[in-house]
Motif scaffolding. Structure first.
Motif, PDB file in Angstrom:
ATOM      1  N   THR A  23      25.847  36.949  37.542  1.00  0.00           N
ATOM      2  CA  THR A  23      26.644  37.958  38.251  1.00  0.00           C
ATOM      3  C   THR A  23      28.084  37.500  38.414  1.00  0.00           C
ATOM      4  OG1 THR A  23      24.703  38.737  39.464  1.00  0.00           O
ATOM      5  CG2 THR A  23      26.868  39.248  40.409  1.00  0.00           C
ATOM      6  N   ASN A  66      29.994  37.414  35.107  1.00  0.00           N
ATOM      7  CA  ASN A  66      30.390  38.782  34.740  1.00  0.00           C
ATOM      8  C   ASN A  66      31.647  39.191  35.492  1.00  0.00           C
ATOM      9  OD1 ASN A  66      28.247  39.112  32.970  1.00  0.00           O
ATOM     10  ND2 ASN A  66      26.933  40.092  34.488  1.00  0.00           N
ATOM     11  N   ARG A  74      34.578  37.523  33.908  1.00  0.00           N
ATOM     12  CA  ARG A  74      34.938  38.180  32.649  1.00  0.00           C
ATOM     13  C   ARG A  74      35.713  39.465  32.903  1.00  0.00           C
ATOM     14  NH1 ARG A  74      29.856  37.934  28.520  1.00  0.00           N
ATOM     15  NH2 ARG A  74      31.476  38.688  27.116  1.00  0.00           N
ATOM     16  N   GLU A  75      35.350  40.182  33.959  1.00  0.00           N
ATOM     17  CA  GLU A  75      36.081  41.404  34.293  1.00  0.00           C
ATOM     18  C   GLU A  75      37.544  41.107  34.618  1.00  0.00           C
ATOM     19  OE1 GLU A  75      34.110  43.244  37.540  1.00  0.00           O
ATOM     20  OE2 GLU A  75      32.253  43.667  36.429  1.00  0.00           O
TER      21      GLU A  75
END
Length: 326
Positions: free
Chosen positions: A26, A29, A32-33
């Protein structure tokens, strides 16, 4: 050339264990955003701290929220994990690792605690008399009470991990630890019968299953505690979970048999939590079996002498199961 976060997280995700991937996925991610196209050597310690604060602010507030500390801690830990692989690959040096220079939030004391005998009895009664599969839920609770295993240990249990002759189960838990844990003859019989009725057919198939033969997942635990909370409001109010059973059993064992036996019962084997002294006061599986026998009120195959300890109720926390004939 130093890879981007998008590129490197993809590679690291394939190298870590499934458990690590579940915990950090989580947060990776989220990284990465925000930084997906940036290279690993670009963010500064200040930027990492700012990202951790933003995650705290964006956290969905729940009843058991700790002010976003856990989210911030996991974000920093996930980045430390990522950068440790980058160090090993020679992409950055230890001196240039920005995650190491960002302190984690101070961890607050856990709100989990041991349940009283009355509370434990209420939980067992509701689990065994409500829901769409009370037999399964009662078995899950007994497994966790007797072994003090973590949720992942119960979910990973296979038929091959059940030793009927010695009444033991092999637990596979976090950190890829493996240990044999004594269980009562009653639980061993229940687990074997459950596997015969619902098992996948192979020794390596998961043992705990729904009536349709599918192995259970962590969602069964979530649904179980949600149901218990509807019947027992204090369960919902205090956010009681499976891990509270581990606290309950280990507290009882420590009070009745001492710290060394409780530590062995828990499967702790490092020095970080007990110091060097633990090397000299380590308990063995026979002492764990003796504690279990007092906990359940049943004799155990590993013991050749009657069970007894001054001041301990021989019915322990759970005693015989209803209708087991004992």
């Amino acid at each position: 050339m130093v890879p981007t976060f998008d590129e490197y997280i993809e590679r690291v995700s394939e190298a870590v264990t499934a458990g690590t991937g579940r915990v950090y996925g989580t947060y990776w991610n989220r990284v990465r955003e925000v930084w997906g196209s940036r290279r690993l050597n670009e963010p500064t310690p200040l930027e990492i701290r700012q990202l951790a604060e933003r995650m705290k602010d964006q956290l969905v507030v729940r009843r058991n929220s700790r002010g976003g500390r856990t989210a911030a801690e996991h974000l920093i830990s996930s980045l430390r994990c990522l950068y440790s692989y980058a160090e090993a690959d020679g992409l950055i040096t230890e001196f240039n690792n920005p995650a190491k220079r960002v302190p984690k939030p101070r961890r607050l004391a856990s709100t989990r605690r041991a349940l009283s005998e009355r509370q434990l009895a209420s939980i067992n009664e509701v689990a065994a008399t409500t829901g769409n599969d009370p037999e399964l839920d009662a078995l899950i609770l007994r497994l966790h009470i007797e072994t003090a295993c973590r949720r992942g240990g119960g979910l990973a249990l296979r038929r091959a991990d059940l030793d009927m002759e010695q009444c033991m189960v092999q637990l596979h838990e976090k950190g890829e630890t493996v240990r044999w844990q004594p269980i009562s003859p009653t639980l061993a019989t229940q687990l074997a019968g459950h596997s015969d009725d619902r098992g996948g057919g192979k020794p390596t198939d998961r043992l705990l299953r729904y009536r349709n033969g599918r192995p259970i997942t962590s969602r069964r635990h979530d649904h179980l505690w949600q149901r218990l909370g509807k019947h027992l409001p204090w369960v919902a109010t205090q956010q009681v979970s499976t891990h509270w059973l581990r606290h309950t059993t280990l507290t009882w064992v420590e009070r009745s048999f001492g710290y060394a036996v409780a530590r062995a019962f828990a499967g702790h084997n490092g020095r970080s939590d007990a110091g060097t002294t633990s090397t000299y006061v380590r308990a063995d599986v026979y002492e764990v079996a003796r504690a279990l026998a007092a906990l359940t009120g049943e004799s155990h195959p590993l013991l050749s002498a009657p069970v007894g300890v001054r001041g301990v109720n021989t019915q322990g926390l759970i005693g015989p199961s209803p209708g087991d004939g004992t």
